[in-house]
Scaffold this motif. Structure first.
Motif, PDB file in Angstrom:
ATOM      1  N   ILE A 211      -3.035   5.132   4.023  1.00 53.10           N
ATOM      2  CA  ILE A 211      -2.031   4.894   5.175  1.00 53.10           C
ATOM      3  C   ILE A 211      -2.336   5.866   6.328  1.00 53.10           C
ATOM      4  CG2 ILE A 211       0.425   4.653   6.093  1.00 53.10           C
ATOM      5  CD1 ILE A 211       1.081   4.001   3.037  1.00 53.10           C
ATOM      6  N   GLU A 212      -2.545   6.993   5.901  1.00 48.64           N
ATOM      7  CA  GLU A 212      -3.032   7.991   6.831  1.00 48.64           C
ATOM      8  C   GLU A 212      -4.369   8.013   7.758  1.00 48.64           C
ATOM      9  OE1 GLU A 212      -1.134  12.454   5.863  1.00 48.64           O
ATOM     10  OE2 GLU A 212      -2.924  11.844   4.445  1.00 48.64           O
ATOM     11  N   LYS A 213      -5.190   7.123   6.777  1.00 47.53           N
ATOM     12  CA  LYS A 213      -6.379   7.005   7.767  1.00 47.53           C
ATOM     13  C   LYS A 213      -6.147   5.789   8.570  1.00 47.53           C
ATOM     14  CE  LYS A 213     -10.869   5.432   6.358  1.00 47.53           C
ATOM     15  NZ  LYS A 213     -11.162   4.162   6.111  1.00 47.53           N
ATOM     16  N   ILE A 214      -5.372   4.869   8.251  1.00 48.34           N
ATOM     17  CA  ILE A 214      -4.936   3.842   9.166  1.00 48.34           C
ATOM     18  C   ILE A 214      -4.450   4.302  10.365  1.00 48.34           C
ATOM     19  CG2 ILE A 214      -3.802   1.621   9.702  1.00 48.34           C
ATOM     20  CD1 ILE A 214      -4.315   1.030   6.589  1.00 48.34           C
ATOM     21  N   ILE A 215      -3.359   5.075  10.363  1.00 50.07           N
ATOM     22  CA  ILE A 215      -2.588   5.763  11.469  1.00 50.07           C
ATOM     23  C   ILE A 215      -3.426   6.699  12.099  1.00 50.07           C
ATOM     24  CG2 ILE A 215      -0.968   7.735  11.635  1.00 50.07           C
ATOM     25  CD1 ILE A 215       0.674   6.791   9.399  1.00 50.07           C
ATOM     26  N   ASP A 216      -4.198   7.331  11.563  1.00 51.31           N
ATOM     27  CA  ASP A 216      -5.330   7.980  12.570  1.00 51.31           C
ATOM     28  C   ASP A 216      -6.131   7.070  13.407  1.00 51.31           C
ATOM     29  OD1 ASP A 216      -4.494  10.389  11.508  1.00 51.31           O
ATOM     30  OD2 ASP A 216      -6.265  10.491  10.044  1.00 51.31           O
ATOM     31  N   GLU A 217      -6.694   5.917  13.040  1.00 51.25           N
ATOM     32  CA  GLU A 217      -7.333   5.144  13.991  1.00 51.25           C
ATOM     33  C   GLU A 217      -6.566   4.587  14.901  1.00 51.25           C
ATOM     34  OE1 GLU A 217      -9.734   3.520   9.841  1.00 51.25           O
ATOM     35  OE2 GLU A 217      -8.918   2.042  11.089  1.00 51.25           O
ATOM     36  N   ILE A 218      -5.298   4.325  14.545  1.00 51.70           N
ATOM     37  CA  ILE A 218      -4.672   3.556  15.501  1.00 51.70           C
ATOM     38  C   ILE A 218      -4.018   4.688  16.629  1.00 51.70           C
ATOM     39  CG2 ILE A 218      -2.124   2.752  15.746  1.00 51.70           C
ATOM     40  CD1 ILE A 218      -2.542   1.207  13.315  1.00 51.70           C
ATOM     41  N   ILE A 219      -3.794   5.917  16.242  1.00 52.86           N
ATOM     42  CA  ILE A 219      -3.469   6.742  17.222  1.00 52.86           C
ATOM     43  C   ILE A 219      -4.601   7.187  18.215  1.00 52.86           C
ATOM     44  CG2 ILE A 219      -3.282   9.385  17.548  1.00 52.86           C
ATOM     45  CD1 ILE A 219      -1.232   9.398  15.146  1.00 52.86           C
ATOM     46  N   GLU A 220      -5.860   7.141  17.674  1.00 47.81           N
ATOM     47  CA  GLU A 220      -7.127   7.115  18.396  1.00 47.81           C
ATOM     48  C   GLU A 220      -7.388   6.252  19.216  1.00 47.81           C
ATOM     49  OE1 GLU A 220     -10.513   8.596  15.836  1.00 47.81           O
ATOM     50  OE2 GLU A 220     -11.766   7.782  17.404  1.00 47.81           O
TER      51      GLU A 220
ATOM     52  N   ILE B 205       0.771  -1.200  -0.125  1.00 53.18           N
ATOM     53  CA  ILE B 205       0.059  -0.006  -0.098  1.00 53.18           C
ATOM     54  C   ILE B 205       0.736   1.302  -0.047  1.00 53.18           C
ATOM     55  CG2 ILE B 205      -1.783   1.272   1.202  1.00 53.18           C
ATOM     56  CD1 ILE B 205      -2.415  -1.533   2.612  1.00 53.18           C
ATOM     57  N   THR B 206       0.941   1.939  -0.963  1.00 51.55           N
ATOM     58  CA  THR B 206       1.827   3.199  -1.250  1.00 51.55           C
ATOM     59  C   THR B 206       0.750   4.360  -1.449  1.00 51.55           C
ATOM     60  OG1 THR B 206       1.899   2.879  -3.419  1.00 51.55           O
ATOM     61  CG2 THR B 206       3.681   2.232  -2.094  1.00 51.55           C
ATOM     62  N   ASP B 207      -0.392   4.391  -1.212  1.00 53.35           N
ATOM     63  CA  ASP B 207      -1.469   5.531  -1.256  1.00 53.35           C
ATOM     64  C   ASP B 207      -1.399   6.099   0.238  1.00 53.35           C
ATOM     65  OD1 ASP B 207      -3.272   6.895  -1.124  1.00 53.35           O
ATOM     66  OD2 ASP B 207      -5.087   5.492  -1.661  1.00 53.35           O
ATOM     67  N   THR B 208      -0.872   7.262   0.034  1.00 52.59           N
ATOM     68  CA  THR B 208      -0.695   8.042   1.277  1.00 52.59           C
ATOM     69  C   THR B 208      -2.035   8.330   2.151  1.00 52.59           C
ATOM     70  OG1 THR B 208       1.104   9.275   0.079  1.00 52.59           O
ATOM     71  CG2 THR B 208       0.344  10.078   2.274  1.00 52.59           C
ATOM     72  N   GLY B 209      -2.967   8.428   1.385  1.00 52.02           N
ATOM     73  CA  GLY B 209      -4.281   8.568   2.051  1.00 52.02           C
ATOM     74  C   GLY B 209      -4.732   7.473   2.781  1.00 52.02           C
TER      75      GLY B 209
ATOM     76  N   GLY C  53       4.525  -0.847  14.280  1.00 49.29           N
ATOM     77  CA  GLY C  53       3.950  -2.337  14.445  1.00 49.29           C
ATOM     78  C   GLY C  53       2.552  -2.448  14.230  1.00 49.29           C
ATOM     79  N   GLN C  54       1.817  -1.428  14.825  1.00 46.28           N
ATOM     80  CA  GLN C  54       0.539  -1.350  14.713  1.00 46.28           C
ATOM     81  C   GLN C  54      -0.159  -1.214  13.423  1.00 46.28           C
ATOM     82  OE1 GLN C  54      -1.771  -2.198  17.558  1.00 46.28           O
ATOM     83  NE2 GLN C  54       0.101  -2.978  18.269  1.00 46.28           N
ATOM     84  N   VAL C  55       0.819  -0.349  12.823  1.00 45.80           N
ATOM     85  CA  VAL C  55       0.194   0.012  11.201  1.00 45.80           C
ATOM     86  C   VAL C  55       0.461  -1.347  10.390  1.00 45.80           C
ATOM     87  CG1 VAL C  55       0.559   1.403   9.366  1.00 45.80           C
ATOM     88  CG2 VAL C  55       0.383   2.418  11.548  1.00 45.80           C
ATOM     89  N   MET C  56       1.825  -1.645  10.702  1.00 46.71           N
ATOM     90  CA  MET C  56       1.973  -2.818   9.780  1.00 46.71           C
ATOM     91  C   MET C  56       1.073  -3.994  10.041  1.00 46.71           C
ATOM     92  SD  MET C  56       4.242  -1.535   8.129  1.00 46.71           S
ATOM     93  CE  MET C  56       5.041  -2.900   7.089  1.00 46.71           C
ATOM     94  N   LYS C  57       0.810  -4.191  11.343  1.00 44.64           N
ATOM     95  CA  LYS C  57      -0.296  -5.263  11.608  1.00 44.64           C
ATOM     96  C   LYS C  57      -1.580  -5.144  10.899  1.00 44.64           C
ATOM     97  CE  LYS C  57      -1.922  -7.561  15.795  1.00 44.64           C
ATOM     98  NZ  LYS C  57      -2.006  -7.267  17.188  1.00 44.64           N
ATOM     99  N   ALA C  58      -2.022  -3.961  10.897  1.00 37.72           N
ATOM    100  CA  ALA C  58      -3.379  -3.498  10.401  1.00 37.72           C
ATOM    101  C   ALA C  58      -3.567  -3.812   8.824  1.00 37.72           C
ATOM    102  CB  ALA C  58      -3.760  -2.225  10.824  1.00 37.72           C
TER     103      ALA C  58
ATOM    104  N   GLN D 283      -1.535  -5.783   7.493  1.00 39.57           N
ATOM    105  CA  GLN D 283      -0.922  -7.306   7.054  1.00 39.57           C
ATOM    106  C   GLN D 283       0.253  -7.093   6.510  1.00 39.57           C
ATOM    107  OE1 GLN D 283      -4.532  -8.039   5.024  1.00 39.57           O
ATOM    108  NE2 GLN D 283      -5.249  -9.566   6.474  1.00 39.57           N
ATOM    109  N   GLY D 284       1.106  -6.225   7.062  1.00 34.88           N
ATOM    110  CA  GLY D 284       2.547  -6.151   6.511  1.00 34.88           C
ATOM    111  C   GLY D 284       2.564  -5.278   4.885  1.00 34.88           C
ATOM    112  N   LYS D 285       1.534  -4.971   4.410  1.00 36.45           N
ATOM    113  CA  LYS D 285       1.612  -4.223   3.079  1.00 36.45           C
ATOM    114  C   LYS D 285       1.896  -3.050   3.088  1.00 36.45           C
ATOM    115  CE  LYS D 285      -2.346  -6.578   1.988  1.00 36.45           C
ATOM    116  NZ  LYS D 285      -3.498  -6.654   1.425  1.00 36.45           N
ATOM    117  N   ALA D 286       1.909  -2.283   4.160  1.00 39.11           N
ATOM    118  CA  ALA D 286       2.180  -0.999   3.974  1.00 39.11           C
ATOM    119  C   ALA D 286       3.737  -0.680   3.688  1.00 39.11           C
ATOM    120  CB  ALA D 286       1.810  -0.045   5.180  1.00 39.11           C
ATOM    121  N   ASN D 287       4.114   0.435   3.051  1.00 37.22           N
ATOM    122  CA  ASN D 287       5.522   0.734   2.799  1.00 37.22           C
ATOM    123  C   ASN D 287       6.292   1.097   3.937  1.00 37.22           C
ATOM    124  OD1 ASN D 287       7.666   2.500   2.326  1.00 37.22           O
ATOM    125  ND2 ASN D 287       7.529   1.712   0.102  1.00 37.22           N
TER     126      ASN D 287
END
Ligand code: MN
Length: 478
Positions: free
Chosen positions: A423-432, A417-421, A454-459, A461-465
């Protein structure tokens, strides 16, 4: 008595890869029905005359040149007389006083990375004997003479080695060399490459060597190491309890992990060597030698140096990758398929690929993942289609025969997943979801960045850059 150091010398028998025998036209092919490939010459019937196989001479000369030893302009075949049921002639044609290859040397790399030079005393041509078979005959022994007259190169080392590990390194080096030179197939199970190890110990500080024992016919490097270590301990125990080492030939029993006496060692004069009256002295011309030299392939040490120069590999990596010609060729094929990243290729060939091969006990030539396919996979890491971690999953699938890298990535939806948007969405969820960790991070606990990654990669499945995740997180967490 104090601590002893040991010395080890090795005798190696390499079966030369000629099609016919050293003194006859009978086939050397392995695995034929017993006694179908031995002719009157191999059996030494009355009235026959041996004729020397030129290919065997050429192979011996290749070896001599490769270890920087003089190839004798004139050498002599001798009869080595002894009785053995699988030697109906009563003698073996060998070379004694004048061998075809003289004093040479080769360098081995020790475990600590240092280089040690080991002397080669000589190498000579000789014929093999037949084989006694002790199984499957209801208590009787059978004799198979197919091997009689097969060409051997016996390579004798100086007593330069001081441990089992050094002896194994030396044998492996010779083993690689004869295969590089294509003069021996190196197959140890079939007996094409056999090792005898001479072992002796002496008190520290003593100059002269102790009495040696020879361990015969070791057919794996693991056995060589175990047999030598056992023998060293045995001799030290013997000496320290007031006993004496006797000069003898011993056999290694892999099941019990010990050596046992086989026979007392013959002296050279017991064999009554004399020049074979049926064979003229072997004369090698300058022109012949020049031709052999021109046909030499790139040798292991040269290849290793070139790998260091061309691919910027370190000493260790270059040594591992040039340990066999097949492995070196495979590696170069991978590099060709991923331009400009020889280090990535080295890591994968020495890492994932070697581990997979070892696990299934496969040779590099039998690898289900071919060099161009591995190159294809590594290209997908390089162009950011997948991460290195996902690549291991793809490799596993390739190994199982599920197709090439692109097909597997597509089928399993492993594209990074290289789409910044996204990845950002997932990051926001994890921070929350992790307000405590966020607070700690902001109050100076930088290490918690790893937790968020680690949390982002887990969410995903290791596919985020991973690089992108790191960068985006740092901004968001501020
Ligand atoms: Mn021999």
């Amino acid at each position: 008595m104090g601590e002893e150091v040991q010395k080890i010398a090795d005798g190696l028998h390499a079966q030369l890869a000629t099609k016919s025998k050293i003194f006859s036209a009978a086939s050397t092919a392995y695995g034929a029905a017993p006694n179908t490939q031995a002719c009157a010459i191999d059996l030494g019937m009355p009235g026959v005359l041996p004729v020397l196989n030129e290919k065997a001479v050429e192979m011996a000369a290749r070896f001599g040149l490769a270890i920087e030893a003089p190839v004798a302009k004139r050498s002599v075949f001798a009869r080595k007389n002894y009785f053995y049921p699988d030697l109906p002639k009563g003698y073996q044609i060998s070379q004694f006083e004048l061998p075809v290859v003289g004093v040479g040397h080769l360098d081995i790399t020790l475990e600590d990375g240092s280089i040690k030079r080991v002397g080669v005393t000589r190498a000579h041509l000789e014929e093999d004997a037949g084989k006694s078979l002790h199984e499957d005959f209801d208590g009787m022994s059978g004799i198979d003479l197919n091997r009689a007259g097969t060409p051997l190169l016996e390579i004798v080392s100086e007593p330069d080695m001081r441990s089992a590990a050094e002896a194994v390194a030396y044998m492996k080096k010779i083993h690689a060399l004869v295969r590089y030179l294509e003069i021996c197939d190196g197959n140890m199970q079939e007996g094409s490459f056999r090792c005898d190890a001479n072992v002796s110990v002496r008190p520290k500080g003593q100059d002269e060597f102790g009495t040696r024992a020879e361990i015969k016919n070791l057919n794996s490097f693991r056995f060589v190491e175990k047999a030598i270590n056992f023998e060293v301990e045995r001799q030290i125990d013997l000496l320290e309890s007031g006993g004496k080492v006797v000069q003898e030939t011993r056999l290694y029993d892999p099941d019990k992990g010990e050596t046992r006496p086989m026979r007392s060692k013959e002296e050279a004069n017991d064999y009554r060597y004399f020049p074979d009256p049926d064979l003229l002295p072997l004369e090698i011309t300058e022109a012949f030698l020049k031709k052999v030299k021109a046909g030499l392939p790139e040798l292991p040490d040269e290849k290793k140096q070139r790998f260091m120069d061309d691919y910027a590999l370190n000493d260790y990596d270059a040594a591992v990758l040039t340990a066999s010609r097949d492995l070196a060729d495979y590696y170069e094929d991978v590099v060709k398929n991923i331009a400009d990243d020889p280090k990535l290729a080295a890591n994968w060939v020495m890492g994932e690929l070697s581990a997979a091969l070892n696990k299934e006990n496969l040779d590099i030539s039998e690898s289900p993942v071919k060099a161009d396919a591995l190159g294809g996979l590594l290209s997908r890491i390089k162009d950011d289609t997948i991460s290195g971690k996902i690549a291991k999953e793809v490799f596993e699938a390739m190994w199982q025969g599920e197709g090439d890298a692109d097909a597997i990535i597509e089928k399993k939806g492993l594209k990074q997943i290289t789409d910044t948007g996204a990845i950002e969405k997932i990051i926001d969820e994890i921070i929350e979801k992790n307000p405590q960790q966020l607070e700690q991070y902001r109050s100076g606990k930088d290490k918690l960045l790893g937790f968020f990654v680690g949390q982002v990669m887990k969410a995903t499945q290791g596919k985020a850059n991973p690089g992108q995740v790191n960068q985006l997180l740092k901004t968001k967490l501020k």
